[in-house]
Design a protein around this motif. Sequence first.
Motif, mmCIF file in Angstrom:
data_model
loop_
_atom_site.group_PDB
_atom_site.id
_atom_site.type_symbol
_atom_site.label_atom_id
_atom_site.label_comp_id
_atom_site.label_asym_id
_atom_site.label_seq_id
_atom_site.Cartn_x
_atom_site.Cartn_y
_atom_site.Cartn_z
ATOM 1 N N ILE A 148 6.775 -29.945 32.755
ATOM 2 C CA ILE A 148 7.128 -28.692 33.437
ATOM 3 C C ILE A 148 6.000 -27.659 33.388
ATOM 4 O O ILE A 148 5.903 -26.804 34.257
ATOM 5 N N ARG A 149 5.137 -27.769 32.354
ATOM 6 C CA ARG A 149 4.056 -26.784 32.249
ATOM 7 C C ARG A 149 3.098 -26.883 33.433
ATOM 8 O O ARG A 149 2.527 -25.883 33.863
ATOM 9 N N ALA A 150 2.928 -28.101 33.957
ATOM 10 C CA ALA A 150 2.035 -28.285 35.103
ATOM 11 C C ALA A 150 2.782 -28.162 36.432
ATOM 12 O O ALA A 150 2.176 -28.191 37.495
ATOM 13 N N GLN A 151 4.094 -28.053 36.345
ATOM 14 C CA GLN A 151 4.899 -28.073 37.574
ATOM 15 C C GLN A 151 5.448 -26.701 37.953
ATOM 16 O O GLN A 151 6.220 -26.577 38.902
ATOM 17 N N ARG A 152 5.061 -25.686 37.192
ATOM 18 C CA ARG A 152 5.544 -24.355 37.516
ATOM 19 C C ARG A 152 5.010 -23.956 38.888
ATOM 20 O O ARG A 152 3.871 -24.255 39.228
ATOM 21 N N ARG A 153 5.816 -23.260 39.663
ATOM 22 C CA ARG A 153 5.397 -22.860 41.012
ATOM 23 C C ARG A 153 4.739 -21.488 40.938
ATOM 24 O O ARG A 153 5.285 -20.487 41.377
ATOM 25 N N THR A 154 3.527 -21.489 40.353
ATOM 26 C CA THR A 154 2.844 -20.199 40.183
ATOM 27 C C THR A 154 2.379 -19.614 41.517
ATOM 28 O O THR A 154 1.905 -18.485 41.563
ATOM 29 N N ASP A 155 2.540 -20.402 42.587
ATOM 30 C CA ASP A 155 2.291 -19.823 43.916
ATOM 31 C C ASP A 155 3.457 -18.914 44.321
ATOM 32 O O ASP A 155 3.326 -18.074 45.204
ATOM 33 N N ILE A 156 4.594 -19.076 43.646
ATOM 34 C CA ILE A 156 5.789 -18.300 43.997
ATOM 35 C C ILE A 156 6.160 -17.296 42.905
ATOM 36 O O ILE A 156 6.605 -16.195 43.180
ATOM 37 N N TYR A 157 5.995 -17.709 41.636
ATOM 38 C CA TYR A 157 6.330 -16.806 40.519
ATOM 39 C C TYR A 157 5.326 -17.038 39.400
ATOM 40 O O TYR A 157 4.621 -18.040 39.365
ATOM 41 N N ASP A 158 5.259 -16.081 38.489
ATOM 42 C CA ASP A 158 4.388 -16.251 37.331
ATOM 43 C C ASP A 158 4.836 -15.323 36.207
ATOM 44 O O ASP A 158 5.578 -14.367 36.435
ATOM 45 N N THR A 159 4.408 -15.624 35.003
ATOM 46 C CA THR A 159 4.651 -14.740 33.859
ATOM 47 C C THR A 159 3.288 -14.363 33.348
ATOM 48 O O THR A 159 2.528 -15.210 32.903
ATOM 49 N N VAL A 160 2.968 -13.091 33.441
ATOM 50 C CA VAL A 160 1.622 -12.665 33.061
ATOM 51 C C VAL A 160 1.672 -11.629 31.944
ATOM 52 O O VAL A 160 2.595 -10.816 31.858
ATOM 53 N N GLN A 161 0.665 -11.694 31.103
ATOM 54 C CA GLN A 161 0.566 -10.721 30.019
ATOM 55 C C GLN A 161 -0.234 -9.525 30.537
ATOM 56 O O GLN A 161 -1.335 -9.686 31.063
ATOM 57 N N LYS A 162 0.292 -8.338 30.360
ATOM 58 C CA LYS A 162 -0.355 -7.155 30.938
ATOM 59 C C LYS A 162 -1.221 -6.410 29.937
ATOM 60 O O LYS A 162 -2.048 -5.608 30.304
ATOM 61 N N SER A 163 -0.960 -6.590 28.640
ATOM 62 C CA SER A 163 -1.848 -5.921 27.673
ATOM 63 C C SER A 163 -1.920 -6.753 26.414
ATOM 64 O O SER A 163 -1.116 -7.654 26.209
#
Length: 163
Positions: A148-163
């Motif tokens: 699943i780590r390689a299958q995330r649809r980061t073209d559609i959603y993502d979890t990003v660290q902001k600070s």
Amino acid sequence: MHLFDIDIPNKITFKESEVLSAGDQLTVFEYNGVKVGLGICYDLRFPEMAHLMAKEGCSLLIYPGAFNMTTGPKHWELLGRARATDQQLYVALVSPARDLAAGYVAWGHSSLLDPWGAVLHQLDHRPGTLLADIDLTTVEEVRSQIPIRAQRRTDIYDTVQKS
Ligand SMILES: NC(=O)CC(=O)C(=O)O
């Protein structure tokens, strides 16, 4: 990082924000070559935080926490298993034992969950010690078998660290 501000009428009302301030960064450290992420109690409810720590290379997340007698039986193990399953790593839930005379009564049930989401070990509400080996090859095994780590649809959603 997340403050425990909840209100379940006739059960429990808690407002950590009245006495504590929230953390503003992830805590990840290395121990014996293993990356470990640390969250506290209510943090267990936030999959994004667990995801970011997994993304930083953690194979184990530790949550010292004291869920209560309302949410503990419903959510403590469930959330631990959820974080272990969705991040494919070990999760250690570490609770104080239950003291019925205390102002805040903890659910207890310290637990170790594996990357399959299985409960490897669990104490009950009484004082106890849980000593266990963890096999880190299971982390790699689960991650390669269910990628699943390689299958995330980061073209559609993502979890990003902001600070
Ligand atoms: N006590 C906590 O911080 C969290 C908790 O009890 C819950 O999320 O439920």
